[in-house]
Design a protein around this motif. Structure first.
Motif, mmCIF file in Angstrom:
data_model
loop_
_atom_site.group_PDB
_atom_site.id
_atom_site.type_symbol
_atom_site.label_atom_id
_atom_site.label_comp_id
_atom_site.label_asym_id
_atom_site.label_seq_id
_atom_site.Cartn_x
_atom_site.Cartn_y
_atom_site.Cartn_z
ATOM 1 N N LYS A 1 0.840 -1.200 0.000
ATOM 2 C CA LYS A 1 0.000 0.000 0.000
ATOM 3 C C LYS A 1 0.875 1.248 0.000
ATOM 4 O O LYS A 1 1.915 1.292 0.648
ATOM 5 C CB LYS A 1 -0.926 0.013 1.213
ATOM 6 N N LEU A 2 0.414 2.274 -0.715
ATOM 7 C CA LEU A 2 1.189 3.500 -0.809
ATOM 8 C C LEU A 2 0.283 4.721 -0.712
ATOM 9 O O LEU A 2 -0.724 4.825 -1.419
ATOM 10 C CB LEU A 2 1.956 3.538 -2.130
ATOM 11 N N VAL A 3 0.644 5.645 0.182
ATOM 12 C CA VAL A 3 -0.020 6.938 0.323
ATOM 13 C C VAL A 3 1.057 8.005 0.169
ATOM 14 O O VAL A 3 2.072 7.974 0.877
ATOM 15 C CB VAL A 3 -0.702 7.095 1.696
ATOM 16 N N THR A 4 0.850 8.954 -0.745
ATOM 17 C CA THR A 4 1.885 9.941 -1.045
ATOM 18 C C THR A 4 1.328 11.367 -1.029
ATOM 19 O O THR A 4 0.124 11.567 -0.889
ATOM 20 C CB THR A 4 2.510 9.676 -2.425
ATOM 21 N N THR B 1 -8.146 0.997 4.611
ATOM 22 C CA THR B 1 -7.229 0.039 3.977
ATOM 23 C C THR B 1 -6.168 -0.493 4.928
ATOM 24 O O THR B 1 -5.514 -1.485 4.620
ATOM 25 C CB THR B 1 -6.511 0.688 2.780
ATOM 26 N N GLY B 2 -5.981 0.168 6.053
ATOM 27 C CA GLY B 2 -4.948 -0.277 6.986
ATOM 28 C C GLY B 2 -3.542 0.103 6.554
ATOM 29 O O GLY B 2 -2.570 -0.546 6.967
ATOM 30 N N ALA B 3 -3.418 1.126 5.731
ATOM 31 C CA ALA B 3 -2.087 1.592 5.332
ATOM 32 C C ALA B 3 -1.315 2.021 6.573
ATOM 33 O O ALA B 3 -1.889 2.559 7.524
ATOM 34 C CB ALA B 3 -2.206 2.753 4.353
ATOM 35 N N LYS B 4 -0.009 1.769 6.555
ATOM 36 C CA LYS B 4 0.805 1.997 7.750
ATOM 37 C C LYS B 4 1.455 3.367 7.817
ATOM 38 O O LYS B 4 1.910 3.787 8.877
ATOM 39 C CB LYS B 4 1.915 0.931 7.816
ATOM 40 N N ALA B 5 1.569 4.075 6.674
ATOM 41 C CA ALA B 5 2.316 5.330 6.688
ATOM 42 C C ALA B 5 1.874 6.237 5.554
ATOM 43 O O ALA B 5 1.292 5.797 4.566
ATOM 44 C CB ALA B 5 3.820 5.056 6.574
ATOM 45 N N VAL B 6 2.187 7.524 5.722
ATOM 46 C CA VAL B 6 2.030 8.519 4.664
ATOM 47 C C VAL B 6 3.430 8.966 4.269
ATOM 48 O O VAL B 6 4.230 9.346 5.127
ATOM 49 C CB VAL B 6 1.217 9.738 5.148
ATOM 50 N N PHE B 7 3.721 8.915 2.966
ATOM 51 C CA PHE B 7 5.047 9.272 2.486
ATOM 52 C C PHE B 7 5.036 10.693 1.917
ATOM 53 O O PHE B 7 4.345 10.976 0.946
ATOM 54 C CB PHE B 7 5.518 8.290 1.423
ATOM 55 N N SER B 8 5.823 11.550 2.548
ATOM 56 C CA SER B 8 5.992 12.894 2.038
ATOM 57 C C SER B 8 7.014 12.872 0.908
ATOM 58 O O SER B 8 7.713 11.888 0.706
ATOM 59 C CB SER B 8 6.462 13.821 3.167
ATOM 60 N N GLU B 9 7.084 13.982 0.153
ATOM 61 C CA GLU B 9 8.031 14.087 -0.951
ATOM 62 C C GLU B 9 9.035 15.188 -0.681
ATOM 63 O O GLU B 9 8.716 16.198 -0.051
ATOM 64 C CB GLU B 9 7.281 14.345 -2.266
ATOM 65 N N SER B 10 10.239 15.005 -1.175
ATOM 66 C CA SER B 10 11.341 15.904 -0.836
ATOM 67 C C SER B 10 11.121 17.334 -1.313
ATOM 68 O O SER B 10 11.625 18.276 -0.697
ATOM 69 C CB SER B 10 12.646 15.371 -1.424
ATOM 70 N N SER B 11 10.368 17.513 -2.401
ATOM 71 C CA SER B 11 10.189 18.855 -2.957
ATOM 72 C C SER B 11 8.971 19.573 -2.404
ATOM 73 O O SER B 11 8.680 20.699 -2.809
ATOM 74 C CB SER B 11 10.068 18.771 -4.486
ATOM 75 N N LEU B 12 8.263 18.948 -1.465
ATOM 76 C CA LEU B 12 7.047 19.548 -0.903
ATOM 77 C C LEU B 12 7.148 19.657 0.611
ATOM 78 O O LEU B 12 7.736 18.786 1.261
ATOM 79 C CB LEU B 12 5.824 18.699 -1.269
#
Length: 338
Positions: free
Chosen positions: A191-194, A239-250
């Protein structure tokens, strides 16, 4: 946005035109000088340097951690483009400011659209410009650059071809390594949250589950509504996603707030994803693990194959003792997460 870019380009050209004559005249390709190349994004600049090697001089327009969606060219950009033998763009609309810039500078060299031949994914009627996140697309982009370099500097064609072959092999190894790691994972952990919808090609290639993005758009300048926030928080919980991934340019503040609201961790800072742009030093790519966390794939610049370097759960090196083999052939120990 487009009108503002046109006005900015016209203003900058009035500044550049008064100083350009004081510089050295551009040397034509094939006179013993290195090929003069301008590349727009951090990704295509990397490809250009790798394919060209010491036979080219690459000027990179977008600097590390600069968002390409809201960029406006500088006087130095205009001067470099006007004098270039080859101009390489990523394509698919990521450089919305480039057409007006080319017209204003009077560029007469070879324009390379690195996206030529790539199958473009679409969502909600829009083309996704983030094609480089699939290593197979990166190979096509590198091939387009090699063809242009060989045509512009035929005496160095064999060198460019060898560089392409070497780099393609590394991309194949990278692709196989990531696929093998992900294939071992239970489907429920992929799973991916960005921050924004920038990883569709990566998700499609490795069959991850895209839970959603904080900004529901390919463009980071899109507006974020309160409903968008509520929707992504609900999806994370469902969904049970474990994390939110931030982006380096934001900025990570919104990602941090949403992660707190959803009750999950946020990955930011040194471990943020490189979505629209690469950053200084090591490039990182995160891959879901059996425990629902992520491995970080580190890649040294230029041309480093990737192996998982650490587990985010234990924050210690993996027991397999992976390493990062650089383009010099040296293998450095795995670096633990900080």
């Amino acid at each position: 946005m487009k009108l503002r870019s046109l006005v900015a380009v016209a203003t900058l050209m009035s500044l550049v035109s008064g100083t350009a004559a004081c510089g050295e005249a551009a040397q034509p390709a094939g006179t013993g000088t290195r090929l003069s190349v301008v590349a727009t994004t951090t990704q295509v600049a990397d490809f250009a340097r790798t394919i060209g090697g010491d036979r080219v001089t690459v000027t990179q327009i977008l600097k590390p951690n600069i968002d390409p969606h809201d960029y406006e060219p500088t006087p130095a950009d205009l001067t470099a483009i006007g004098a270039a033998d080859v101009l390489v763009k990523s394509g698919v609309g990521v450089e919305h400011w480039l057409d007006a810039t080319i017209t204003a500078t009077g560029f007469r060299g070879t324009l390379v659209d690195a996206s030529t031949g790539v199958t473009i994914r679409r969502a909600e009627g829009e083309d996704d410009p983030h094609i480089w996140h699939n290593p197979r697309n990166a190979k096509i982009m590198a091939q387009n650059i090699e063809k242009a370099f060989a045509a512009a500097a035929s005496a160095d064609a064999a060198t460019f071809a060898q560089h392409l072959a070497d780099y393609s092999a590394k991309l194949d190894a990278l692709d196989a390594d990531i696929a093998a790691k992900i294939d071992k994972l239970p489907a429920g952990n992929r799973k991916l949250v960005t921050n924004h919808d920038a990883f569709g090609y990566y998700i499609d290639r490795y069959q991850l589950e895209f839970v959603g993005s904080i900004i529901p758009s390919f463009d980071t300048s899109a507006e974020l509504s309160a409903r968008d926030v509520d929707d992504i928080v609900a999806k994370i919980r469902q969904t049970g996603a474990k994390a939110v991934f931030s982006e380096s340019s934001l900025p990570p503040k919104t990602a941090e707030a949403i992660a707190r609201q959803a009750g999950v961790r946020v990955v930011a800072g040194e471990d943020a994803l490189y979505g629209d742009t690469l950053g200084p030093g090591l490039r990182r790519r995160h891959v879901p693990q059996d425990d629902g966390t992520q491995h970080r794939h580190d890649r040294a610049s230029p041309g480093c194959l990737t192996w998982p370097c650490a587990s985010s759960a234990s924050r210690s090196p993996t027991t397999a003792g992976p390493c990062c083999r650089t383009s010099t052939g040296r293998c450095s120990p795995a670096r633990p997460w900080r």
